[in-house]
Enzyme design. Structure first.
Site, PDB file in Angstrom:
ATOM      1  N   ASP A 148      -5.342  -6.204   5.978  1.00 63.59           N
ATOM      2  CA  ASP A 148      -6.253  -6.333   5.795  1.00 63.59           C
ATOM      3  C   ASP A 148      -7.844  -6.476   5.735  1.00 63.59           C
ATOM      4  OD1 ASP A 148      -8.398  -4.253   4.222  1.00 63.59           O
ATOM      5  OD2 ASP A 148      -7.108  -4.152   2.664  1.00 63.59           O
TER       6      ASP A 148
ATOM      7  N   ASP B  23      -1.728 -17.815   4.781  1.00 61.85           N
ATOM      8  CA  ASP B  23      -1.934 -18.818   4.233  1.00 61.85           C
ATOM      9  C   ASP B  23      -2.985 -19.862   4.998  1.00 61.85           C
ATOM     10  OD1 ASP B  23       0.269 -19.239   4.058  1.00 61.85           O
ATOM     11  OD2 ASP B  23       0.412 -20.902   2.023  1.00 61.85           O
TER      12      ASP B  23
ATOM     13  N   LYS C 277       4.607 -13.395   4.996  1.00 67.00           N
ATOM     14  CA  LYS C 277       4.261 -14.988   3.463  1.00 67.00           C
ATOM     15  C   LYS C 277       6.215 -14.707   3.664  1.00 67.00           C
ATOM     16  CE  LYS C 277       2.993 -17.369   0.664  1.00 67.00           C
ATOM     17  NZ  LYS C 277       2.716 -19.109   0.660  1.00 67.00           N
TER      18      LYS C 277
ATOM     19  N   TYR D 126       0.806  -1.104  -0.241  1.00 66.31           N
ATOM     20  CA  TYR D 126       0.181  -0.005  -0.138  1.00 66.31           C
ATOM     21  C   TYR D 126       0.889   0.935   0.016  1.00 66.31           C
ATOM     22  CZ  TYR D 126      -4.230  -2.773   0.800  1.00 66.31           C
ATOM     23  OH  TYR D 126      -5.138  -4.127   0.868  1.00 66.31           O
TER      24      TYR D 126
END
Ligand code: NAD
Length: 340
Positions: free
Chosen positions: A235, A211, A177, A125
Site C-alpha cells: 500500500d 526500509d 521485514k 489488513y
C-alpha cells in the site's frame, strides 16, 4: 450487444462519475465492444439504497467477473467499513497489481517502469483488531494482528512470477521485514525463496528489506522491475512509486482473483476538486487499459495508451495536476482525437 463483453461499471463517489464517464467515452472510441452494467457502491449507494455495498452490485460482479470502478469514499475511524477492502475480501482479490511507468517528460526520473504486486487480503489488513481493557480504560491498548498464511503467500508470489514471465520481465524483488517480524514476514520470504527455484534462469529473484527498498526506490528506481510484497508495505510503496512517475493522477491498479477482477485508479475520491470537471482521468483510463488487457483486448489497450502518452507528452490539453489547464472531458477529447 451480442458479442460485447459484459463489465460491471461503478461510477463511485467524488470525482468518480466524471472520470468514469470520460474513460467510458475513450474505451468506446477505441472500438472496444463492452456491455456496461452500471451499478452503485460506496456513498452514492448508501444515499440511493441505504447500503454502501448493495446485493445487486455484488451479483453483477459475480456474473461479469470484471468491474471498472471509480473511487469510493470511506469514512475515517467510524462509519461503514471500507467498501474497497470489503470487495477485495468478498471476491478474494488476492493480487493488487500497480504498474508505474515514466510518462511525463522532464520529470524527476526517467526510465521508471515498475510493476508492484501487493498481497491484497492478508497481513495487517486482515481486519483482526481489538482493544484491550486495563482497569477502567476500555481502550488502554489496541492490537492489530498481521496474518500471513503459506497458501496466501504462495498464490501471490506465484502470481508475481507468472506476471513477470508473461510480460517478459527479468527480475522479481521480494520486499519484506523478516529481520524484525521473523515469523509472519519470515514465512513470506521463505515462501518466495523456495518458489524462486521454479523460475531460475527465467526470472532473477532478489530480496530487499522494506526500509532499504523505500530508499532505493528514490535513489535508483530504474533498478527495480517487478516487486512483490505484503499488504501494508505494498500500500505504502505503491503510492511512493506513483510519486516517482508523476503522482496519483497517473497510477492505475488491478485487483485480481480466481473468479473476478476489479480495475480502478489508485487515487481516492479527491473531494477537494469533485464536481468541478478538472480531475485527471488518466489513472482510470490506464486502469481501463489493464482491464482491456485482462479481457483479451490488448490491441485496443495499446492504442489508448499511445494516445494518452502522446497527449501528455504534447502537454497542450492536460489537467492542472499535469501543469495544464484543460478540464476532464477536454483531456478525454484530446486522447480520442489521437486514437489511431
Ligand atoms: P485522494 O487520492 O482522493 O486525494 C489526494 C490528493 O490528490 C487531493 O489533493 C486530490 O485532489 C488529488 N487527486 C487525486 N486524484 C486526482 C485526480 N484524478 N486528478 C487530480 N487530482 C487528484 O486521497 P484522500 O483525500 O486521502 O481520500 C479521499 C477519499 O477517497 C477518502 O474517503 C478515501 O477513503 C477514499 N479513497 C478511495 C480509494 C479507492 O476507492 N480505491 C483509494 C484511496 C482513497
Amino acid at each position: 450487444m451480442s458479442d460485447a463483453i459484459p463489465v460491471t461499471l461503478i461510477p463511485g463517489d467524488g470525482i468518480g462519475p466524471e472520470i468514469v464517464s470520460a474513460t467510458v467515452r475513450i474505451v468506446e472510441a477505441a472500438g472496444a465492444r463492452i456491455d456496461w452494467d452500471r451499478q452503485l457502491a460506496g456513498m452514492a449507494a448508501l444515499n440511493a439504497v441505504g447500503d454502501p455495498m448493495p446485493v445487486a452490485t455484488l451479483e453483477s460482479i459475480e456474473r461479469t467477473g470484471v468491474a471498472l470502478k471509480g473511487p469510493l469514499e470511506t469514512q475515517l475511524g467510524s462509519g461503514y467499513r471500507s467498501v474497497n477492502v470489503a470487495l477485495r475480501m468478498r471476491f478474494d482479490l488476492f493480487a493488487n497489481v500497480r504498474p508505474a511507468r515514466t510518462l511525463v517528460p522532464n520529470g524527476r526520473y526517467s526510465g521508471v517502469d515498475i510493476i508492484l504486486v501487493r498481497e491484497n487480503t492478508e497481513g495487517l489488513y486482515s481486519g483482526v483488531e481489538h482493544y484491550v481493557k486495563i482497569g477502567n480504560d476500555d481502550h488502554a491498548a489496541a492490537e492489530s494482528v498481521a496474518i500471513i498464511t503459506r497458501a496466501g503467500a504462495e498464490r501471490v508470489i506465484r502470481f508475481a512470477f507468472e506476471h513477470a514471465v508473461a510480460r517478459g520481465r527479468k527480475k522479481l524483488t521480494l520486499v519484506h521485514k523478516a529481520n524484525i517480524l521473523k515469523l509472519s514476514q519470515g514465512l513470506f520470504l521463505e515462501t518466495g525463496r523456495a518458489m524462486a527455484r521454479d523460475y531460475a534462469g527465467r526470472v532473477q529473484f532478489e530480496e530487499r528489506i522494506v526500509d532499504a527498498a523505500a530508499m532505493q526506490l528514490v535513489m535508483a528506481p530504474e533498478s527495480f522491475d517487478v516487486i512483490v510484497t505484503t499488504n501494508l508495505f505494498g500500500d505504502i510503496l505503491s503510492d511512493e512509486i506513483s510519486g516517482l512517475v508523476g503522482g496519483l493522477g497517473l497510477a492505475p491498479g488491478a485487483n485480481i482473483g480466481e473468479e473476478a477482477a476489479i480495475f480502478e485508479a489508485v487515487h481516492g475520491t479527491a473531494p477537494d476538486i469533485a464536481d468541478q470537471g478538472i480531475a485527471n482521468p488518466s489513472a482510470l483510463v490506464l486502469a481501463a487499459c489493464l482491464m482491456l488487457d485482462h479481457i483479451g483486448h490488448e490491441a485496443c489497450a495499446g492504442r489508448i495508451r499511445e494516445a494518452l502518452e502522446t497527449t501528455i507528452r504534447e502537454g497542450q490539453t492536460v489537467t492542472r495536476d499535469l501543469g495544464g489547464s484543460a478540464g476532464t472531458h477536454a483531456f478525454a477529447d484530446s486522447i480520442i482525437a489521437r486514437l489511431t
